[in-house]
Design a protein around this motif. Structure first.
Motif, PDB file in Angstrom:
ATOM      1  N   ASP A 187      32.174 -13.526  13.073  1.00 12.57           N
ATOM      2  CA  ASP A 187      33.191 -14.513  12.637  1.00 12.57           C
ATOM      3  C   ASP A 187      33.412 -14.560  11.168  1.00 12.57           C
ATOM      4  O   ASP A 187      32.825 -13.947  10.493  1.00 12.57           O
ATOM      5  N   PHE A 188      34.718 -14.843  11.072  1.00 14.69           N
ATOM      6  CA  PHE A 188      35.189 -14.802   9.495  1.00 14.69           C
ATOM      7  C   PHE A 188      35.602 -16.153   8.872  1.00 14.69           C
ATOM      8  O   PHE A 188      35.940 -17.083   9.624  1.00 14.69           O
ATOM      9  N   ALA A 189      35.504 -16.324   7.433  1.00 13.69           N
ATOM     10  CA  ALA A 189      35.923 -17.453   6.848  1.00 13.69           C
ATOM     11  C   ALA A 189      37.403 -17.893   6.831  1.00 13.69           C
ATOM     12  O   ALA A 189      38.099 -17.239   6.483  1.00 13.69           O
ATOM     13  N   LEU A 190      37.649 -19.012   7.296  1.00 11.10           N
ATOM     14  CA  LEU A 190      39.068 -19.519   7.207  1.00 11.10           C
ATOM     15  C   LEU A 190      39.026 -20.702   5.970  1.00 11.10           C
ATOM     16  O   LEU A 190      39.892 -20.490   5.099  1.00 11.10           O
ATOM     17  N   TRP A 191      37.907 -20.923   5.497  1.00 12.88           N
ATOM     18  CA  TRP A 191      37.804 -21.869   4.435  1.00 12.88           C
ATOM     19  C   TRP A 191      36.228 -22.162   3.736  1.00 12.88           C
ATOM     20  O   TRP A 191      35.225 -21.943   4.575  1.00 12.88           O
ATOM     21  N   LYS A 192      36.155 -21.724   2.646  1.00 11.43           N
ATOM     22  CA  LYS A 192      35.035 -21.492   2.002  1.00 11.43           C
ATOM     23  C   LYS A 192      34.468 -22.685   1.026  1.00 11.43           C
ATOM     24  O   LYS A 192      35.465 -22.910   0.126  1.00 11.43           O
ATOM     25  N   ARG A 193      33.438 -22.774   0.982  1.00  9.70           N
ATOM     26  CA  ARG A 193      32.910 -24.049   0.067  1.00  9.70           C
ATOM     27  C   ARG A 193      32.654 -23.439  -1.239  1.00  9.70           C
ATOM     28  O   ARG A 193      32.303 -22.146  -1.514  1.00  9.70           O
ATOM     29  N   ALA A 194      33.219 -24.213  -2.110  1.00 10.20           N
ATOM     30  CA  ALA A 194      33.073 -23.692  -3.782  1.00 10.20           C
ATOM     31  C   ALA A 194      31.957 -24.392  -4.223  1.00 10.20           C
ATOM     32  O   ALA A 194      31.633 -25.476  -4.216  1.00 10.20           O
ATOM     33  N   GLU A 195      31.081 -23.496  -5.112  1.00  8.65           N
ATOM     34  CA  GLU A 195      30.192 -23.822  -5.872  1.00  8.65           C
ATOM     35  C   GLU A 195      30.742 -24.385  -7.124  1.00  8.65           C
ATOM     36  O   GLU A 195      31.926 -24.207  -7.428  1.00  8.65           O
ATOM     37  N   ALA A 196      29.860 -25.146  -7.698  1.00  9.61           N
ATOM     38  CA  ALA A 196      30.433 -25.689  -9.046  1.00  9.61           C
ATOM     39  C   ALA A 196      31.314 -25.172  -9.875  1.00  9.61           C
ATOM     40  O   ALA A 196      32.170 -25.064 -10.622  1.00  9.61           O
ATOM     41  N   GLU A 197      30.538 -23.774 -10.247  1.00  9.53           N
ATOM     42  CA  GLU A 197      30.992 -22.650 -11.222  1.00  9.53           C
ATOM     43  C   GLU A 197      32.198 -22.209 -10.658  1.00  9.53           C
ATOM     44  O   GLU A 197      32.685 -21.477 -11.595  1.00  9.53           O
ATOM     45  N   HIS A 198      32.761 -22.251  -9.661  1.00 15.82           N
ATOM     46  CA  HIS A 198      33.911 -21.618  -9.203  1.00 15.82           C
ATOM     47  C   HIS A 198      34.908 -22.515  -9.433  1.00 15.82           C
ATOM     48  O   HIS A 198      35.200 -23.391  -8.942  1.00 15.82           O
ATOM     49  N   ILE A 199      35.879 -21.678 -10.249  1.00 10.07           N
ATOM     50  CA  ILE A 199      36.909 -22.473 -11.051  1.00 10.07           C
ATOM     51  C   ILE A 199      38.092 -22.883 -10.181  1.00 10.07           C
ATOM     52  O   ILE A 199      38.488 -23.936 -10.291  1.00 10.07           O
ATOM     53  N   LEU A 200      38.428 -21.701  -9.255  1.00 14.96           N
ATOM     54  CA  LEU A 200      39.510 -22.027  -8.441  1.00 14.96           C
ATOM     55  C   LEU A 200      38.979 -22.907  -6.931  1.00 14.96           C
ATOM     56  O   LEU A 200      38.576 -22.220  -6.252  1.00 14.96           O
ATOM     57  N   GLN A 201      39.375 -24.105  -6.958  1.00 18.98           N
ATOM     58  CA  GLN A 201      39.095 -24.950  -5.950  1.00 18.98           C
ATOM     59  C   GLN A 201      39.924 -26.192  -5.711  1.00 18.98           C
ATOM     60  O   GLN A 201      40.377 -26.742  -6.762  1.00 18.98           O
ATOM     61  N   TRP A 202      39.735 -26.611  -4.436  1.00 20.32           N
ATOM     62  CA  TRP A 202      40.894 -27.647  -4.148  1.00 20.32           C
ATOM     63  C   TRP A 202      40.101 -28.662  -3.298  1.00 20.32           C
ATOM     64  O   TRP A 202      39.097 -28.024  -2.547  1.00 20.32           O
ATOM     65  N   PRO A 203      40.358 -29.952  -3.108  1.00 24.22           N
ATOM     66  CA  PRO A 203      39.872 -30.816  -2.077  1.00 24.22           C
ATOM     67  C   PRO A 203      40.285 -30.348  -0.654  1.00 24.22           C
ATOM     68  O   PRO A 203      41.529 -30.142  -0.654  1.00 24.22           O
ATOM     69  N   SER A 204      39.254 -30.691   0.074  1.00 25.67           N
ATOM     70  CA  SER A 204      39.850 -30.504   1.534  1.00 25.67           C
ATOM     71  C   SER A 204      38.781 -31.412   2.562  1.00 25.67           C
ATOM     72  O   SER A 204      38.156 -31.959   1.989  1.00 25.67           O
ATOM     73  N   PRO A 205      39.049 -31.543   3.834  1.00 29.64           N
ATOM     74  CA  PRO A 205      38.557 -32.421   4.681  1.00 29.64           C
ATOM     75  C   PRO A 205      36.873 -32.154   4.598  1.00 29.64           C
ATOM     76  O   PRO A 205      36.271 -32.837   5.127  1.00 29.64           O
ATOM     77  N   TRP A 206      36.898 -30.563   4.282  1.00 27.00           N
ATOM     78  CA  TRP A 206      35.674 -30.071   4.212  1.00 27.00           C
ATOM     79  C   TRP A 206      34.655 -30.155   2.733  1.00 27.00           C
ATOM     80  O   TRP A 206      33.745 -29.429   2.679  1.00 27.00           O
ATOM     81  N   GLY A 207      35.239 -30.890   1.979  1.00 30.45           N
ATOM     82  CA  GLY A 207      34.709 -30.623   0.652  1.00 30.45           C
ATOM     83  C   GLY A 207      35.698 -29.725  -0.356  1.00 30.45           C
ATOM     84  O   GLY A 207      36.742 -29.232   0.177  1.00 30.45           O
TER      85      GLY A 207
END
Length: 483
Positions: A187-207
């Motif tokens: 199985d491969f990732a469609l959406w990945k949760r971002a850790e706090a230090e990960h600068i590139l991140q966007w809000p989504s229904p899954w956080g």
RNA sequence: GGCGACGUAGCCAAGUGGUAAGGCAGGGGUCUGCAAAACCCUUAUGCGUCGGUUCGAAUCCGACCGUCGCCUCCA
């Protein structure tokens, strides 16, 4: 059109039929812009460039889309390539992306690669990607765990149809550690949760998070080309998992065929090993352009069939440079003769009729799955015939010469991009230079008439040192700038 | 371990059943005051190895050898 293309989906050559007559929608996986491009990348982009150019030469309207990956493409370490590059250069991630996107286009422009009609960036299509993931969840092809959304390969029966792999054959964790939370190792990732230090991140229904690497291509290709489009191009080394995942996501979501034809290119190797950033055995495009002309680089890449591998070596590049120089010499001679030819002279029809076999050979080669090595061979055969005619001192009419020049412009220029429309380097002072050269060559002719060979030779030597090549031909002296 | 690609002259590389394209490099020649460019001739009884099918194989089949790529985020 009798174009045949090798389709990786069916593993055979098929007649090429776009969905809509004379309209071709085409997508090619573009670069991840975290560093300068190198010669290895060029093989794919020049090959696809010639595909686009040839389709257009055949009268098709091509919409060519090539993405720019600026988020979500991770290294084996799990680190985002863009973030790593940004840290290396101590700049904002999007600053890095701007720098290397510009660098990429500058390099491609220098190599005569025609720009895509659309160059969509992954980070500019986050909402679309989120929507797509939602659809896959609703349809039951995906599941969420801890803010990560995975595609379930077991739900998509045709997974593996492009690469010919079966899920059972995969060796879990062969290269990247298997994450426990996945239901199936493949199985491969469609959406990945971002850790706090990960600068590139966007809000989504899954956080807060960011898209997986594969989803951008499915989303952007269909957004601009439709749910089903004609050609998907890319590098053979990405057939699995990347291309396979693109198909799975797209077809699971739309229920329709993603792309009708898959054109994949072989890798550029150096000493038999793939040229790549990670191995450090690469030559940047900027460095390559300092050593060789862009026409030689293109000719080198096109000297092998796009599907096969191609080995880089100094010797092979020199050979390409010499080969291209030979073609340019012929074209230069034709254009020079054309200037003095009488424009109203009637075309030598018998000779024009003789041109057809060369054009036919070129077209036949290109129609056979873009066989550029054979097409170039046809161009060389043509050049030999033209040289013979020029040497024979036959008086070729302006019409004949213009037709010959037109063929070189079409086949060598528009289609392959290895013969420029203007062989002399552009720049100010062209007329001044021409005038000065006329004076110098007149002077040298005077020496020659007086048999002052030493003076004549010294003049030629000194000009050569400046990059000006003087040749005494039967019809008189000629000169050219050699860079 | 699995999947796949490739192996053709000194180098790069087409050719996928009918007797080895093209380019570069090398050799010889023509032209030229010389040089360059161009043209002509020349350079693999041979297509990784061994078998098989066939009237005929670089091309099809089998085995083996070698190189490379991919196996969940390297164009």
């Amino acid at each position: 059109m009798t174009l045949q293309v090798y389709n990786y989906l069916t593993r055979q050559k098929e007649p090429f039929k776009p969905q809509e007559r004379k309209r071709v929608n085409m997508y090619v996986c573009g670069p991840t812009v975290y560093d300068h491009a190198h010669l290895g990348h060029v093989k794919l982009y020049v090959a696809m460039d010639v595909v686009v150019r040839y389709l257009r030469y055949c009268g098709c309207t091509v919409r060519y889309v090539q993405n720019i990956t600026d988020v979500g493409h991770l290294l084996d370490s799990g680190e985002d390539r863009i973030l790593k590059g940004a840290r290396r250069e101590r700049v904002e991630p999007m600053e890095l992306v701007e720098t290397y996107s510009a660098s990429y286009f500058r390099d491609m422009d220098a190599l005569g690669v025609v720009r895509p009609n659309i160059s969509p960036r992954a980070s500019c299509h986050i909402p679309e990607q989120i929507e797509w993931v939602k659809t896959l969840l609703e349809k039951g092809f995906a599941y969420e765990v801890n803010g990560n959304v995975y595609f379930s390969v077991e739900k998509f029966a045709e997974y593996g149809k492009l690469s010919g792999r079966r899920i059972e054959d995969l060796e879990p964790g062969a290269r990247v550690e298997v994450r426990e939370e996945k239901r199936h190792p493949a199985d491969f990732a469609l959406w990945k949760r971002a850790e706090a230090e990960h600068i590139l991140q966007w809000p989504s229904p899954w956080g807060w998070g960011y898209p997986g690497w594969h989803i951008e291509c499915s989303v952007m290709a269909t957004k601009y080309l439709g749910e089903t489009f004609d050609i998907h191009g890319g590098g053979l080394e990405n057939i699995f998992p990347h291309n396979e995942c693109e198909i799975a996501q797209a077809e699971a979501a739309t229920g329709k065929t993603f792309a009708n034809y898959w054109l994949l290119t072989g890798s550029l190797t150096i000493d038999g090993v793939k040229m790549s950033k990670s191995l450090g055995n690469y030559l940047s495009i900027q460095d390559a352009l300092r050593l060789y002309s862009p026409y030689a680089i293109r000719a080198f890449i096109l000297s092998a069939h796009y599907r096969g591998p191609l080995d880089y070596s100094r010797e092979a590049m020199e050979a390409a440079e010499q080969g291209v120089r030979r073609l340019h010499n012929t074209v230069r001679a034709v254009r020079s003769r054309l200037k003095s030819a009488s424009p109203q002279a009637t075309a030598d029809l018998s000779y024009i009729a003789d041109l057809d076999p060369y054009r036919d050979a070129f077209i036949a080669a290109m129609d056979d799955d873009f066989n550029t090595p054979q097409a170039i061979a046809a161009l060389h055969d043509f050049a030999r015939a033209v040289n013979k005619m020029l040497d024979s001192q036959q008086i070729a009419s302006g019409g004949t010469l213009a037709t010959i020049d037109g063929m070189f412009r079409d086949l060598g220029g528009k289609v392959l991009g290895i013969i420029p429309d203007d062989l002399e380097p552009p720049g100010v002072g062209q007329e001044l230079l021409g005038g000065l050269m006329e004076i110098i060559l007149d002077l040298r002719q005077q020496y020659r008439l007086e048999q002052k060979w030493q003076e004549a030779d010294a003049l030629r030597e000194r000009l050569l040192e400046m990059g000006i090549v003087v040749e005494d031909r039967t019809e008189g002296p000629s000169w050219r700038l050699e860079l």
